[in-house]
Design a protein around this motif. Structure first.
Motif, PDB file in Angstrom:
ATOM      1  N   ASP A  45       1.173  -0.968  -0.242  1.00  0.00           N
ATOM      2  CA  ASP A  45      -0.353  -0.386   0.127  1.00  0.00           C
ATOM      3  C   ASP A  45       1.176   1.058   0.172  1.00  0.00           C
ATOM      4  OD1 ASP A  45      -1.757   2.544   0.436  1.00  0.00           O
ATOM      5  OD2 ASP A  45      -2.495   0.977   1.393  1.00  0.00           O
ATOM      6  N   GLU A  46       1.351   1.557  -1.050  1.00  0.00           N
ATOM      7  CA  GLU A  46       2.165   2.933  -0.826  1.00  0.00           C
ATOM      8  C   GLU A  46       1.068   4.514  -1.643  1.00  0.00           C
ATOM      9  OE1 GLU A  46       5.538   3.127  -1.556  1.00  0.00           O
ATOM     10  OE2 GLU A  46       5.826   1.263  -1.597  1.00  0.00           O
ATOM     11  N   VAL A  47      -0.332   4.230  -1.053  1.00  0.00           N
ATOM     12  CA  VAL A  47      -1.294   5.382  -1.211  1.00  0.00           C
ATOM     13  C   VAL A  47      -0.960   6.818   0.053  1.00  0.00           C
ATOM     14  CG1 VAL A  47      -3.653   6.014  -0.241  1.00  0.00           C
ATOM     15  CG2 VAL A  47      -3.475   4.040  -0.935  1.00  0.00           C
ATOM     16  N   GLN A  48      -0.066   6.085   0.839  1.00  0.00           N
ATOM     17  CA  GLN A  48       0.774   7.934   1.983  1.00  0.00           C
ATOM     18  C   GLN A  48       2.223   7.701   1.558  1.00  0.00           C
ATOM     19  OE1 GLN A  48      -0.154   9.157   4.451  1.00  0.00           O
ATOM     20  NE2 GLN A  48      -2.403   8.491   5.130  1.00  0.00           N
ATOM     21  N   VAL A  49       3.007   7.125   0.743  1.00  0.00           N
ATOM     22  CA  VAL A  49       4.196   7.068   1.044  1.00  0.00           C
ATOM     23  C   VAL A  49       4.858   6.579  -0.509  1.00  0.00           C
ATOM     24  CG1 VAL A  49       4.038   6.242   3.533  1.00  0.00           C
ATOM     25  CG2 VAL A  49       4.642   4.309   1.851  1.00  0.00           C
ATOM     26  N   GLY A  50       4.038   6.862  -1.533  1.00  0.00           N
ATOM     27  CA  GLY A  50       4.973   6.713  -2.520  1.00  0.00           C
ATOM     28  C   GLY A  50       5.373   7.783  -3.356  1.00  0.00           C
ATOM     29  N   PHE A  51       5.483   7.670  -4.622  1.00  0.00           N
ATOM     30  CA  PHE A  51       6.239   8.666  -5.526  1.00  0.00           C
ATOM     31  C   PHE A  51       7.439   9.299  -5.050  1.00  0.00           C
ATOM     32  CE2 PHE A  51       1.503   7.547  -6.750  1.00  0.00           C
ATOM     33  CZ  PHE A  51       2.461   7.749  -8.406  1.00  0.00           C
ATOM     34  N   GLY A  52       8.447   8.652  -4.497  1.00  0.00           N
ATOM     35  CA  GLY A  52       9.782   9.163  -3.917  1.00  0.00           C
ATOM     36  C   GLY A  52       9.598   9.618  -2.430  1.00  0.00           C
ATOM     37  N   ARG A  53       8.284   9.678  -2.592  1.00  0.00           N
ATOM     38  CA  ARG A  53       8.600  10.548  -0.930  1.00  0.00           C
ATOM     39  C   ARG A  53       9.763   9.987   0.093  1.00  0.00           C
ATOM     40  NH1 ARG A  53       6.450  13.847   2.096  1.00  0.00           N
ATOM     41  NH2 ARG A  53       4.290  14.380   0.467  1.00  0.00           N
ATOM     42  N   VAL A  54       9.728   9.128   0.131  1.00  0.00           N
ATOM     43  CA  VAL A  54      10.739   8.151   1.061  1.00  0.00           C
ATOM     44  C   VAL A  54      12.549   7.997   0.373  1.00  0.00           C
ATOM     45  CG1 VAL A  54       9.534   6.108   1.568  1.00  0.00           C
ATOM     46  CG2 VAL A  54      11.135   5.547  -0.270  1.00  0.00           C
ATOM     47  N   GLY A  55      13.025   9.364  -0.446  1.00  0.00           N
ATOM     48  CA  GLY A  55      14.405   9.991  -0.886  1.00  0.00           C
ATOM     49  C   GLY A  55      15.069   8.831  -1.595  1.00  0.00           C
ATOM     50  N   SER A  56      15.141   7.527  -0.888  1.00  0.00           N
ATOM     51  CA  SER A  56      16.567   6.311  -1.267  1.00  0.00           C
ATOM     52  C   SER A  56      15.665   6.079  -2.256  1.00  0.00           C
ATOM     53  CB  SER A  56      16.775   5.837  -0.485  1.00  0.00           C
ATOM     54  OG  SER A  56      15.529   4.776   0.205  1.00  0.00           O
ATOM     55  N   HIS A  57      14.455   6.119  -2.236  1.00  0.00           N
ATOM     56  CA  HIS A  57      14.103   4.515  -3.424  1.00  0.00           C
ATOM     57  C   HIS A  57      12.311   5.786  -4.102  1.00  0.00           C
ATOM     58  CE1 HIS A  57      16.184   2.495  -1.535  1.00  0.00           C
ATOM     59  NE2 HIS A  57      16.006   0.877  -2.603  1.00  0.00           N
ATOM     60  N   MET A  58      11.742   5.302  -5.095  1.00  0.00           N
ATOM     61  CA  MET A  58      10.740   5.629  -5.488  1.00  0.00           C
ATOM     62  C   MET A  58       9.416   5.022  -4.527  1.00  0.00           C
ATOM     63  SD  MET A  58       9.333   7.604  -7.907  1.00  0.00           S
ATOM     64  CE  MET A  58       7.938   7.697  -8.900  1.00  0.00           C
ATOM     65  N   TRP A  59       9.127   4.470  -4.364  1.00  0.00           N
ATOM     66  CA  TRP A  59       8.420   3.629  -3.515  1.00  0.00           C
ATOM     67  C   TRP A  59       8.816   3.116  -1.817  1.00  0.00           C
ATOM     68  CZ3 TRP A  59       4.485   4.930  -5.933  1.00  0.00           C
ATOM     69  CH2 TRP A  59       5.006   5.064  -7.512  1.00  0.00           C
ATOM     70  N   ALA A  60       8.316   3.236  -1.012  1.00  0.00           N
ATOM     71  CA  ALA A  60       8.741   2.709   0.490  1.00  0.00           C
ATOM     72  C   ALA A  60       8.921   0.742   0.328  1.00  0.00           C
ATOM     73  CB  ALA A  60       7.666   2.911   1.143  1.00  0.00           C
ATOM     74  N   HIS A  61       7.692   0.488  -0.052  1.00  0.00           N
ATOM     75  CA  HIS A  61       8.581  -1.052  -0.383  1.00  0.00           C
ATOM     76  C   HIS A  61       9.658  -1.500  -0.859  1.00  0.00           C
ATOM     77  CE1 HIS A  61       6.913  -1.140  -4.492  1.00  0.00           C
ATOM     78  NE2 HIS A  61       7.551  -1.891  -4.609  1.00  0.00           N
ATOM     79  N   GLN A  62      10.179  -0.466  -1.684  1.00  0.00           N
ATOM     80  CA  GLN A  62      11.803  -0.930  -2.245  1.00  0.00           C
ATOM     81  C   GLN A  62      12.763  -1.117  -1.341  1.00  0.00           C
ATOM     82  OE1 GLN A  62      11.619   1.643  -5.834  1.00  0.00           O
ATOM     83  NE2 GLN A  62      11.370   0.369  -7.049  1.00  0.00           N
ATOM     84  N   THR A  63      12.322  -0.806   0.273  1.00  0.00           N
ATOM     85  CA  THR A  63      13.426  -0.511   1.269  1.00  0.00           C
ATOM     86  C   THR A  63      14.050  -1.497   1.700  1.00  0.00           C
ATOM     87  OG1 THR A  63      11.831   0.738   3.003  1.00  0.00           O
ATOM     88  CG2 THR A  63      13.571   2.419   1.072  1.00  0.00           C
ATOM     89  N   GLN A  64      12.838  -2.245   1.339  1.00  0.00           N
ATOM     90  CA  GLN A  64      12.934  -4.122   1.791  1.00  0.00           C
ATOM     91  C   GLN A  64      13.432  -4.887   1.186  1.00  0.00           C
ATOM     92  OE1 GLN A  64      11.184  -5.246   5.492  1.00  0.00           O
ATOM     93  NE2 GLN A  64      12.194  -3.259   5.561  1.00  0.00           N
ATOM     94  N   GLY A  65      13.374  -4.603  -0.543  1.00  0.00           N
ATOM     95  CA  GLY A  65      13.549  -5.381  -1.493  1.00  0.00           C
ATOM     96  C   GLY A  65      12.818  -6.099  -1.291  1.00  0.00           C
ATOM     97  N   VAL A  66      11.622  -5.908  -1.690  1.00  0.00           N
ATOM     98  CA  VAL A  66      11.511  -6.485  -2.491  1.00  0.00           C
ATOM     99  C   VAL A  66       9.867  -6.468  -3.533  1.00  0.00           C
ATOM    100  CG1 VAL A  66      10.852  -7.967   0.178  1.00  0.00           C
ATOM    101  CG2 VAL A  66       9.195  -6.137  -0.753  1.00  0.00           C
ATOM    102  N   VAL A  67       9.484  -7.245  -4.427  1.00  0.00           N
ATOM    103  CA  VAL A  67       9.030  -7.173  -5.491  1.00  0.00           C
ATOM    104  C   VAL A  67       7.282  -7.845  -5.054  1.00  0.00           C
ATOM    105  CG1 VAL A  67       8.231  -7.545  -7.422  1.00  0.00           C
ATOM    106  CG2 VAL A  67      10.446  -6.867  -7.154  1.00  0.00           C
ATOM    107  N   PRO A  68       6.274  -6.491  -4.206  1.00  0.00           N
ATOM    108  CA  PRO A  68       4.716  -7.665  -4.088  1.00  0.00           C
ATOM    109  C   PRO A  68       4.555  -7.926  -5.315  1.00  0.00           C
ATOM    110  CG  PRO A  68       5.590  -4.515  -3.715  1.00  0.00           C
ATOM    111  CD  PRO A  68       6.228  -5.364  -4.983  1.00  0.00           C
TER     112      PRO A  68
END
Length: 1010
Positions: free
Chosen positions: A820-843
């Motif tokens: 669920d990237e409704v809150q945190v997506g589109f580069g907000r986390v800085g290091s990645h476009m999507w927050a789940h990418q900080t966990q190294g996974v592909v949903p």
């Protein structure tokens, strides 16, 4: 010591002895004022206080009534702030006493507060709480009865007609005329209507010496039930209002506020609301008659003369009010339509508009219209104000010609500064009428005026003063249900009036008047003022053409928007801006109260935005640190331009081919690795998550869901089911059977904390436990929901490896995994476009919303071809607005801005700066327990003790309020304990903004009590 002093001390000694003997109470006794009874304040050693009343001999029913009502209220309304009887040693509520003759003693509980008349704390809250108290009191008195209340009582204004013979006793012809007219109206009009209203026992004397206020101005007590009577319930409101309005700036507003507060707890009828204003005036008339009679009986009582001057002053203020407007305001305050039949008239106009005749230039099929802005806020306001009629006429005609228009218009609802003179003043000091109630149509003098529909001449008037209406006609009309209304035509020629007569029929389309020249139309540039009128307010041909901003909800009912009659190709009206109190009231009336208001104690009226700032009605800029929706900045010019451009071309549904939709789906899917390459478009994050659940169920054939504790995934019923934040909270219905809740992976206060390198696996084990619980019942998961950072969980970053392990457990059980990237997506986390990418996974499925459209309502689901194919099972999926061309262009513009302004990198740089600064503050402020997040999605958790982790929720409330009030920074709280400062500003939030925030937070935390 004088003989009088000795006697007084003997009386006090006798009272002290009575208290000891009858009640077992010792204390200091001091006398209080009283007209007939002896009253004393009793202070006992333990700090308690009482009121001792020694009643003079008199009507047994009257005293019995006062005793009975307090006994009744002690049982029926223990929470009301009225005195409670204190029983004597024998359990009796009265005691016989001898003091200045035989008397009956009563001991009552003491009520704290200052009397209304002398209280410095008196304020609007006083009026509201008085109305509330009286409403609750009368509800409790509905079933109360006593012989003493059935008396024929001169102070019962429900019997005001009994005072007509006393009018001649009043000194002053003007007073006699006013009082006589009020009482005659009462007898002829008010009393017959009262007969249909509810009757009951009421207090009947909530005057300014019987009401107590606390230091905050709230009513803390109501005393003296000696004037109780069985009468019409609405009299209670009128009597209280007559005293509450004394000295107030807006007497009708005070009456309306008190009536509204009463109505909220004890609803009144429309008939009662209609009568309140007349009954308040009647109370004053009765008071003046009673005083005049008493003065004749006791000429030495000069106090009566002084007190009646106050009554006469307030009555004169009410007499200056327009009665119809006053009644409409009271109706509105109680939630009734200000003008009962106005809505019916407007509906008739809307139903029949297709058959109306054209008022001006009927030969022009589709007229071109030049729109003028005469508002006080217009950039040209000063220029218009400086022009005389001739110059204004020249300028208006020039602009009409320059636009090749057929005529020009001035707008309904405009707040104009051009209305000068006493005619626009109101009965309330400092308030002027300035809101235009009609539409002005500009054309040369002599232009014919045609009736839009059939009617008859009702009123003719020549307002022959400078800047008046000039010659004016009101035509009367009737709807098919018999509702009467009028159309008003102002600034006509004098010859127009000369050929008309009262009662003359006018047919639809008939040319019955003409535009007047400046020398006859009130000295204005030639134009027609066209206005709808549902109530001429008793003014007839002198009807107002300008209303009051603060009462606009009333005036727009008196004179509705005439656009429905004109049917022009351009807007002929504007929205009238209102103050915050009114907007809050209207939201509560017209919008579900479950929709909360930010900073409800002192809400903001936001009218603009730019970058990371919001702008309020006064032009104040507020640093917005909680708006991750306007991700690329409020009103970003590229996004706005893209929306405007596409809106001007086409907006339709996605069944038709359109380049923008295909291009946007390509661009959005390119932000994800294979196999995430199929898009679905919807309108909100809730819709996106709902669709994702349907996809998962279609693909897996399973129905159960695993969600993380305290998560929130949307407001649809299906999403409330998977949101513990909702279903386990207030108003929730508990966990549904198809939902399993996994432990929230909280590294700060959870079971496994910072420093535990295996925390991710351990927390993920609980996801496995939920799968095992399903398996024990022969079920398997369809979908595992999780955010990449847990928002409602308290801005929690996930332990390393958590999603990798959790996804593995779910997939092994045949389920799918959603990010669920409704809150945190589109580069907000800085290091990645999507927050789940900080966990190294592909949903398997990703949902997006909020920032995707920078405030435009759009959202998306991205998934694999295989999952999408399983959904194509014969049932067509269609979303009317999902993926429309405007949304697609906005989505493309957002992606362009993120790329071109390097916002993802910017979020990392500024986010790191913010968290480094907050951690530095934690070394000075022990209340900061944890600082966490990625990029510009951060949480600062406040605790009272770093060992026990006791949440500092109240302290955070203080911080949020102070950051708003002192530093103009908007923030919010999050987390299960409401102790996490939530930080998620628009991405353009700058380094300077960051430093300003940190300095403000440092200052605010430094002012917290240690």
């Amino acid at each position: 010591m004088t003989e009088m002093d000795v006697k007084a001390e003997q009386e006090l000694a006798a009272i002290r002895a009575l208290l000891i003997e009858a009640y077992g109470i010792e204390g200091d006794v001091s006398p209080l004022p009283g007209e007939h009874d002896l009253n004393y304040r009793v202070r006992v050693q333990d700090g308690g206080q009482y009121l001792l009343k020694l009643h003079a001999p008199g009507d047994a029913d009257d005293l019995g009534m006062q005793i009975a009502v307090l006994d009744h209220l002690a049982q029926a309304a223990a929470g009301l702030p009225v005195s409670r009887p204190v029983l004597d040693r024998e359990g009796a509520s009265t005691v016989k006493a001898t003091l200045r003759g035989e008397r009956t003693a009563r001991l009552l509980t003491w009520l704290e507060g200052d009397i209304w008349a002398k209280a410095a704390s008196r304020c609007p809250t006083s009026v509201d709480t008085l109305g509330d108290l009286l409403g609750r009191l009368d509800r409790c008195l509905e079933g109360f009865g006593h012989a003493g209340t059935k008396r024929v009582y001169a102070w019962d204004i429900g019997r005001a007609d009994m005072h007509l013979p006393h009018v001649d006793l009043i000194d002053g012809a003007d007073k006699r005329v006013a009082v006589g007219a009020i009482l005659e109206r009462f007898a002829a009009s008010v009393l017959p209507k009262l007969e249909a209203c509810p009757r009951q026992v009421i207090h009947n004397d909530a005057n300014d010496y019987n009401v107590l206020l606390d230091e905050d101005g709230r009513v803390s007590g109501l005393i003296d039930f000696g004037d109780m009577v069985e009468t019409w319930r609405v009299v209670e409101i009128a009597v209280a209002s007559a005293y509450a309005l004394i000295g107030t700036r807006d007497p009708v507003g005070t009456i309306a506020a008190l009536a509204a507060a009463y109505h909220r707890v004890n609803p009144i009828s429309e008939t009662e609301a209609n009568l309140i204003f007349d009954l308040v005036r009647t109370r004053y008339a009765v008071s003046m008659c009673m005083a005049a009679k008493q003065i004749r009986e006791n000429p030495e009582n000069t106090y009566l003369l002084v007190s009646q001057e106050d009554v006469w002053r307030e009555l004169q203020r009410l007499e200056r009010e327009n009665r119809a407007i006053a009644v409409a305001r009271i109706r509105d305050a109680c939630g009734f339509a200000p003008v009962a039949h106005a809505a019916s008239v407007v509906r008739w106009l809307e139903r029949n508009a297709h058959g109306f005749s054209v008022i001006v230039k009927p030969s022009v099929t589709k007229p071109e219209v030049a729109v003028f802005d005469f508002s006080a806020s217009s950039p040209e306001a000063a220029q218009w104000a400086a022009l005389d009629a001739a110059a204004a006429e020249t300028r208006i005609a020039g602009q009409i010609r320059g636009q090749s228009a057929d005529f020009g218009i001035g707008l309904y609802g405009e707040d104009r500064g051009i209305y000068q003179g006493d005619a626009y003043e109101t009965a309330t000091a400092g308030e002027r009428r300035s809101i235009h109630l009609g539409v002005d149509i500009f054309a040369p003098a002599g232009e014919p005026v045609h009736a839009p529909f059939a009617g008859k001449v009702a009123f003719l008037h020549d307002d022959a003063v400078a800047f008046g209406f000039g010659p004016t006609v009101l035509l009367e009309h009737a709807t098919d249900t018999g509702d009467i209304f009028w159309t008003l035509y102002g600034h006509l020629s004098r010859s127009s009036l000369a050929k008309l007569a009262i009662g003359q029929p006018i047919s639809a389309g008939e040319s019955f008047a003409a535009f007047g020249a400046p020398e006859e139309n009130g000295n204005w540039a030639p134009h027609l003022h066209f206005q709808l009128v549902t109530d001429h307010l008793g003014l007839e041909g002198c009807m107002f053409g300008v209303g009051l901003r603060d009462q606009w909800q009333v005036w727009r009912e008196v004179s509705p928007d005439p656009s429905v009659v004109l049917g022009l190709s351009v807007p002929a009206s504007v929205i009238v801006a209102r103050d915050k109190d009114f907007l809050v009231r209207e939201r509560h009336r017209r919008i579900g109260r479950s929709l909360s208001i930010a900073y409800s104690a002192a809400p903001l009226k936001i009218v603009g935005g730019e970058g990371a700032h919001l702008v309020d009605e006064d032009g104040t800029r507020w640093l917005d640190m909680v708006n991750n929706v306007c991700h690329v900045g409020h009103c970003h010019p590229r996004v706005v331009k893209a929306a405007q451009a596409q809106m001007g071309k086409l907006n339709t549904n996605s069944r038709y081919l359109h380049d923008s939709l295909v291009e946007y789906s390509r661009r959005l899917a390119s932000q994800f690795p294979d196999p995430l390459n199929v898009c679905f478009f919807v309108n909100s994050g809730s819709e996106a998550n709902d669709l994702a659940l349907r996809l998962a169920r279609a693909y897996t054939g399973n129905r159960d869901v695993i969600t993380v504790d305290h998560a929130y995934h949307g407001h649809l019923s299906s999403m409330i089911d998977v949101s513990p934040y909702k279903f386990a909270g207030r108003g929730g219905e508990g966990r549904p059977a198809h939902v399993q809740v996994a432990e929230m992976p909280d590294l700060y206060r959870g079971r496994y904390r910072y420093g535990d390198v295996d925390a991710g696996r351990k927390y993920a084990d609980d996801v496995r436990n939920q799968i095992l619980a399903l398996a024990a019942n022969g079920r398997r998961p369809a979908l595992f929901f999780s955010e990449g950072i847990l928002g409602t969980g308290g801005q929690l970053t996930l332990p390393e490896g958590y999603l990798r392990e959790a996804y593995a457990h779910v997939r092994a059980a045949g389920g799918l995994c959603l990010a669920d990237e409704v809150q945190v997506g589109f580069g907000r986390v800085g290091s990645h476009m999507w927050a789940h990418q900080t966990q190294g996974v592909v949903p398997d499925i990703v949902t997006m919303g909020k920032p995707i459209g920078n405030g435009h309502p759009m959202a998306a689901v991205v998934t694999t071809e295989a999952i999408a194919a399983s959904f194509a099972n014969g049932m067509e999926y269609f979303n009317t607005f999902g993926g429309n061309p405007v949304s697609a262009e906005i989505g493309l513009a957002v992606l362009d801005v993120i790329r071109d302004e390097r916002l993802m990198h910017h979020c990392k740089v500024v986010g790191d700066r913010l968290m480094d600064g907050a951690r530095a503050l934690s070394r000075r402020h022990a209340i900061i327990g944890d600082v966490r997040g990625y990029g510009l999605f951060n949480g600062i958790e406040l605790v009272r003790d770093r060992e026990t982790l006791e949440p500092a929720a109240c302290e955070l409330d203080f911080v949020i309020a102070e950051m708003k009030c002192k530093h103009r920074i908007l923030l919010s709280s999050e987390g299960p304990h409401h102790n996490v400062l939530k930080v998620k500003p628009p991405a353009p939030f700058s380094a300077a903004d960051c430093d300003y925030f940190l300095e403000a937070l440092d200052d605010t935390l430094g002012r917290l009590s240690p």
